[in-house]
Design a protein around this motif. Structure first.
Motif, PDB file in Angstrom:
ATOM      1  N   CYS A 109       4.584  -3.521  -2.527  1.00  0.00           N
ATOM      2  CA  CYS A 109       5.011  -3.653  -1.144  1.00  0.00           C
ATOM      3  C   CYS A 109       4.200  -4.173  -0.223  1.00  0.00           C
ATOM      4  O   CYS A 109       4.459  -5.015   0.555  1.00  0.00           O
ATOM      5  N   TYR A 110       2.957  -3.879  -0.392  1.00  0.00           N
ATOM      6  CA  TYR A 110       1.767  -4.486   0.339  1.00  0.00           C
ATOM      7  C   TYR A 110       1.677  -6.069   0.114  1.00  0.00           C
ATOM      8  O   TYR A 110       1.500  -6.705   1.174  1.00  0.00           O
ATOM      9  N   ILE A 111       1.776  -6.352  -1.176  1.00  0.00           N
ATOM     10  CA  ILE A 111       1.588  -7.739  -1.462  1.00  0.00           C
ATOM     11  C   ILE A 111       2.917  -8.487  -0.614  1.00  0.00           C
ATOM     12  O   ILE A 111       2.538  -9.745  -0.360  1.00  0.00           O
ATOM     13  N   ARG A 112       4.077  -7.875  -0.939  1.00  0.00           N
ATOM     14  CA  ARG A 112       5.077  -8.462  -0.181  1.00  0.00           C
ATOM     15  C   ARG A 112       5.132  -8.531   1.280  1.00  0.00           C
ATOM     16  O   ARG A 112       5.736  -9.493   2.101  1.00  0.00           O
ATOM     17  N   LEU A 113       4.435  -7.752   1.832  1.00  0.00           N
ATOM     18  CA  LEU A 113       4.144  -7.578   3.172  1.00  0.00           C
ATOM     19  C   LEU A 113       3.118  -8.357   3.751  1.00  0.00           C
ATOM     20  O   LEU A 113       2.502  -8.253   5.076  1.00  0.00           O
TER      21      LEU A 113
END
Length: 503
Positions: free
Chosen positions: A197-201
């Motif tokens: 999720c952090y990567i996608r954000l």
């Protein structure tokens, strides 16, 4: 009868001997068991003392010996598990707790401890079984009650997190996972999900923080090591990237993905290290060539292209290639507008190009981003002095030479201009007056730029021939139009027919 009697006597003798042997063995066995028991107690006592003193590795060694001496003692396994937990080795503690429970099924402390570990690992079903087993025998056990509630909460939160992730709501997923990971901090699946999720954000550093422990929470987590390597690589941290991909290859040297990435990172990392070493050795053109190789090796990750442009800009300035430096530094500035090193280097290129106003602008902009940088502050002060000085007399502009011109180039320019502007070449009084001023400036420029000490002062923003800049200085004339040879042959305004030596 005699033979039968002999057999009976022989058998009796053998039985008597065996009986004696058994007695001897029994006595010896009792001695051995007694000694072993004492040794076990000694190991347990030493383990306890060392554990209390925080010497965990030494304590563990004694508990190993105690377990080897008596594999049926449930407390010994439990105590060794406590040391493993103190060392942060929960996976090693689990088998010992399980063995202790097998040896003593009603050992509630071991069941509670195992349940706590299983909950932190995210194994909610097995954890709940342990907590329920404790509560069956001790219904008022508060810790087991609380942990059972947490296990149920954890199951509900995980479902909620997966639902949010499925619909693409990564912020909500992270928010839910924060509580999930608080309850099950040793669960690699949940950390990996939050990292995704952090990567996608667009928050790779937070993803790294989650993935770093997961790489150790699994026995073979090549995927985590590879992901960590690629994340560090994308951030320009090539040494860290190389370390992580090597960890992947330690687990399986034939892993194709890891090996392919390893070759790329190793090549780029070596190029970057060599390029910086070349700059350290002041081999600036070689460094430029090497950084151009960096951009060919990795054209798709912006960090490396930006870094290469920045360092090429710096090297061109050091090589005194002002115009090329301005072009490259300007491109680097567009890529990384807040980089004070690029602004500093372009300011120096502008100074070399005698464009002092732009140099001042770059240094002022750099100071806005890093107001505490002494190098930027000193550079701005020097650029401002040079700008002020250029509005009076700029000896480089007077002779039409670059700031990096050598002495021979200065003298050559001086001779050419001195011939052109010698007052004898002009007829009218006004033209002679104009030529006189030009001639004096040309001679002053030649004196300053061929004298290393005076030139250094001028480059630092001080006019060595300006009385305002000198304390009791020798040289300079009215209005800053000084004659460098301590007299002015044109002062009387009369006839000045003399032989001028262009030396």
């Amino acid at each position: 009868m005699n033979m039968e009697s002999g057999r009976r006597k022989g058998l009796s003798s053998i039985l008597s001997s065996l009986s004696l042997l058994c007695v001897i063995l029994d006595l010896q066995l009792d001695g051995v068991l007694g000694a072993t028991h004492v040794e076990i107690e000694q190991h347990l006592e030493m383990g306890r003392k060392l554990l209390a003193a925080g010497q965990l590795a030494e304590a563990l060694s004694h508990y190993h010996s105690a377990v080897e001496g008596d594999s049926k003692n449930y407390l010994t396994y439990y105590k060794r598990a406590a040391v493993f937990l103190a060392m942060g080795k929960s996976k090693s503690a689990l088998p010992d707790l399980t063995r202790a429970i097998q040896l003593k099924p009603d050992f509630l402390a071991a069941r509670l401890q195992r349940g706590n570990i299983l909950l932190k690992q995210g194994n909610t079903q097995e954890a709940k079984e342990d907590f329920q087993a404790v509560l069956q025998r001790s219904p008022d056990q508060e810790e087991a009650q609380d942990q059972l509630l947490r296990a149920n909460e954890l199951e509900e939160l995980r479902e909620e997190a997966h639902a949010a992730h499925h619909r693409g709501d990564y912020s909500t997923t992270i928010s839910v996972l924060d509580r999930v990971i608080e309850l099950s901090s040793w669960d690699p699946d949940m950390r990996e999900l939050r990292a995704e999720c952090y990567i996608r954000l667009g928050e790779p550093r937070k993803a790294i923080q989650d993935l770093t422990p997961t790489a150790r929470l699994r026995n073979d987590n090549r995927a985590a090591f590879l992901k960590l390597s690629t994340l560090h690589y994308s951030l320009g941290e090539h040494h860290e990237s190389l370390n992580h991909v090597r960890e992947c290859l330690k687990l399986d040297q034939d892993d194709k993905e890891c090996f392919s990435h390893y070759k790329l990172v190793k090549k780029l990392s070596k190029q970057l290290d060599v390029a910086e070493e070349l700059i350290h050795e002041q081999r600036y053109q070689d460094a430029i060539d090497k950084y151009e190789s960096v951009m060919r090796t990795e054209p798709n990750v912006p960090f490396y292209t930006n870094l290469a442009k920045e360092r090429i800009c710096y090297s061109l300035v050091k090589n005194k290639m002002a115009r090329q430096a301005i072009d490259v530094c300007s491109e680097a500035h567009q890529r990384d507008p807040r980089n004070v090193n690029i602004l500093r280097d372009r300011a120096e290129a502008f100074i070399m190009n005698q464009d002092y106003e732009k140099a001042v602008e770059d240094y002022q902009e750099a100071r806005e981003f890093d107001g505490d940088n002494n190098e930027i502050r000193e550079g701005l002060e020097r650029a401002q002095k040079l700008l002020k000085l250029s509005r009076k007399r700029d000896y480089y502009k007077i002779l039409g030479v670059n700031r990096n011109a050598n002495k021979q180039e200065v003298i050559k320019a001086y001779r050419k201009l001195a011939q052109q502007w010698h007052p004898d070449n002009f007829q009218s009084e006004s033209d002679k007056k104009e030529a006189e001023k030009k001639f004096i400036d040309i001679a002053s420029a030649k004196e300053v730029l061929t004298d290393p000490e005076m030139r250094q002062k001028f480059d630092a923003g001080e006019d060595p021939l300006d009385p305002e800049s000198q304390q009791g200085g020798g040289g300079g004339g009215q209005g800053g139009q000084g004659w460098p040879f301590h007299f002015n042959p044109f002062e009387s305004g009369g006839n000045y027919h003399f032989k001028f030596q262009y030396n």
